[in-house]
Design a protein around this motif. Sequence first.
Motif, PDB file in Angstrom:
ATOM      1  N   LEU A   1       0.833  -1.208   0.000  1.00 58.21           N
ATOM      2  CA  LEU A   1       0.000   0.000   0.000  1.00 58.21           C
ATOM      3  C   LEU A   1       0.868   1.259   0.000  1.00 58.21           C
ATOM      4  O   LEU A   1       0.634   2.189  -0.786  1.00 58.21           O
ATOM      5  CB  LEU A   1      -0.924   0.014   1.220  1.00 58.21           C
ATOM      6  CG  LEU A   1      -1.696   1.299   1.412  1.00 58.21           C
ATOM      7  CD1 LEU A   1      -3.046   1.213   0.725  1.00 58.21           C
ATOM      8  CD2 LEU A   1      -1.879   1.599   2.878  1.00 58.21           C
ATOM      9  N   LEU A   2       1.883   1.296   0.875  1.00 55.65           N
ATOM     10  CA  LEU A   2       2.738   2.480   0.961  1.00 55.65           C
ATOM     11  C   LEU A   2       3.613   2.641  -0.289  1.00 55.65           C
ATOM     12  O   LEU A   2       3.856   3.765  -0.736  1.00 55.65           O
ATOM     13  CB  LEU A   2       3.594   2.431   2.224  1.00 55.65           C
ATOM     14  CG  LEU A   2       2.803   2.503   3.538  1.00 55.65           C
ATOM     15  CD1 LEU A   2       3.742   2.342   4.727  1.00 55.65           C
ATOM     16  CD2 LEU A   2       2.003   3.791   3.635  1.00 55.65           C
ATOM     17  N   THR A   3       4.050   1.539  -0.862  1.00 57.96           N
ATOM     18  CA  THR A   3       4.830   1.609  -2.101  1.00 57.96           C
ATOM     19  C   THR A   3       3.961   2.145  -3.235  1.00 57.96           C
ATOM     20  O   THR A   3       4.395   3.020  -3.998  1.00 57.96           O
ATOM     21  CB  THR A   3       5.402   0.223  -2.464  1.00 57.96           C
ATOM     22  OG1 THR A   3       6.226  -0.225  -1.386  1.00 57.96           O
ATOM     23  CG2 THR A   3       6.210   0.282  -3.754  1.00 57.96           C
ATOM     24  N   ARG A   4       2.730   1.642  -3.356  1.00 57.84           N
ATOM     25  CA  ARG A   4       1.802   2.146  -4.388  1.00 57.84           C
ATOM     26  C   ARG A   4       1.545   3.636  -4.193  1.00 57.84           C
ATOM     27  O   ARG A   4       1.499   4.399  -5.155  1.00 57.84           O
ATOM     28  CB  ARG A   4       0.482   1.375  -4.365  1.00 57.84           C
ATOM     29  CG  ARG A   4       0.540   0.045  -5.081  1.00 57.84           C
ATOM     30  CD  ARG A   4      -0.841  -0.563  -5.264  1.00 57.84           C
ATOM     31  NE  ARG A   4      -1.593  -0.684  -4.030  1.00 57.84           N
ATOM     32  CZ  ARG A   4      -1.451  -1.654  -3.120  1.00 57.84           C
ATOM     33  NH1 ARG A   4      -0.554  -2.600  -3.319  1.00 57.84           N
ATOM     34  NH2 ARG A   4      -2.206  -1.685  -2.043  1.00 57.84           N
ATOM     35  N   ARG A   5       1.380   4.060  -2.940  1.00 58.07           N
ATOM     36  CA  ARG A   5       1.102   5.468  -2.657  1.00 58.07           C
ATOM     37  C   ARG A   5       2.272   6.338  -3.114  1.00 58.07           C
ATOM     38  O   ARG A   5       2.087   7.418  -3.654  1.00 58.07           O
ATOM     39  CB  ARG A   5       0.820   5.653  -1.151  1.00 58.07           C
ATOM     40  CG  ARG A   5       0.369   7.032  -0.784  1.00 58.07           C
ATOM     41  CD  ARG A   5      -0.944   7.340  -1.531  1.00 58.07           C
ATOM     42  NE  ARG A   5      -1.269   8.731  -1.494  1.00 58.07           N
ATOM     43  CZ  ARG A   5      -0.842   9.639  -2.370  1.00 58.07           C
ATOM     44  NH1 ARG A   5      -0.052   9.301  -3.360  1.00 58.07           N
ATOM     45  NH2 ARG A   5      -1.219  10.882  -2.266  1.00 58.07           N
ATOM     46  N   ARG A   6       3.490   5.853  -2.917  1.00 56.96           N
ATOM     47  CA  ARG A   6       4.670   6.610  -3.348  1.00 56.96           C
ATOM     48  C   ARG A   6       4.724   6.690  -4.872  1.00 56.96           C
ATOM     49  O   ARG A   6       5.056   7.735  -5.438  1.00 56.96           O
ATOM     50  CB  ARG A   6       5.933   5.965  -2.780  1.00 56.96           C
ATOM     51  CG  ARG A   6       7.171   6.811  -2.946  1.00 56.96           C
ATOM     52  CD  ARG A   6       8.330   6.328  -2.107  1.00 56.96           C
ATOM     53  NE  ARG A   6       9.508   7.145  -2.365  1.00 56.96           N
ATOM     54  CZ  ARG A   6      10.663   6.975  -1.780  1.00 56.96           C
ATOM     55  NH1 ARG A   6      10.823   6.028  -0.879  1.00 56.96           N
ATOM     56  NH2 ARG A   6      11.677   7.749  -2.076  1.00 56.96           N
TER      57      ARG A   6
END
Length: 189
Positions: free
Chosen positions: A37-42
């Motif tokens: 999730l955090l990688t996609r957000r970045r």
Amino acid sequence: MAGGVACSVDQGTGAPAVGDSVQIGIAVDIPAPWGGLLTRRRLEAGDPNAVPAHVTLLGPTEIPVTALPAVERHLTQVAAAHLPFSLHLRGTGTFRPVTQVVFVAVAAGISECELLAAAINAAPQLRRELRFPYHPHVTVAQDVAPEALDKAYEDLADFSAMFEVDHFTLFSHSGQARWQPRRDFRLGG
């Protein structure tokens, strides 16, 4: 050839090498489902440096390829001397205006990350001048438009994740490909 520098793989260690040196980094990976999730957000923020979500313990550091065995021995000792711990990520923060970074904050596990980072940096091969004091966090947007930084900050303000950290990972980089995991080091021996 990458920028005129010959890149190869050291046959003795299997490490990506640039000449006689290798770029390494050490981090705690953020596990699924939160890491993805955090990688996609970045990536959605348009961050050109987007890499899998992590808490950095040692930022990119160039060392001689011949120093890798000693570094790995040191990391084995560091890992054995530190127990697994709980990491709680909660909410967002920013380093603006000093740097154009938005991050998910480490709410619990700060001291453990600080102690690991200090122990890792104690190796003579890994000592380096830091531009800023160590502050554990998970970068979710960096060097993007102010609007994208604001959006990441707002969108993840309510983010929360808690998980156990039982290892850290040594990564290497050849200058041609993305960071590659080289080896995990289990905490507590």
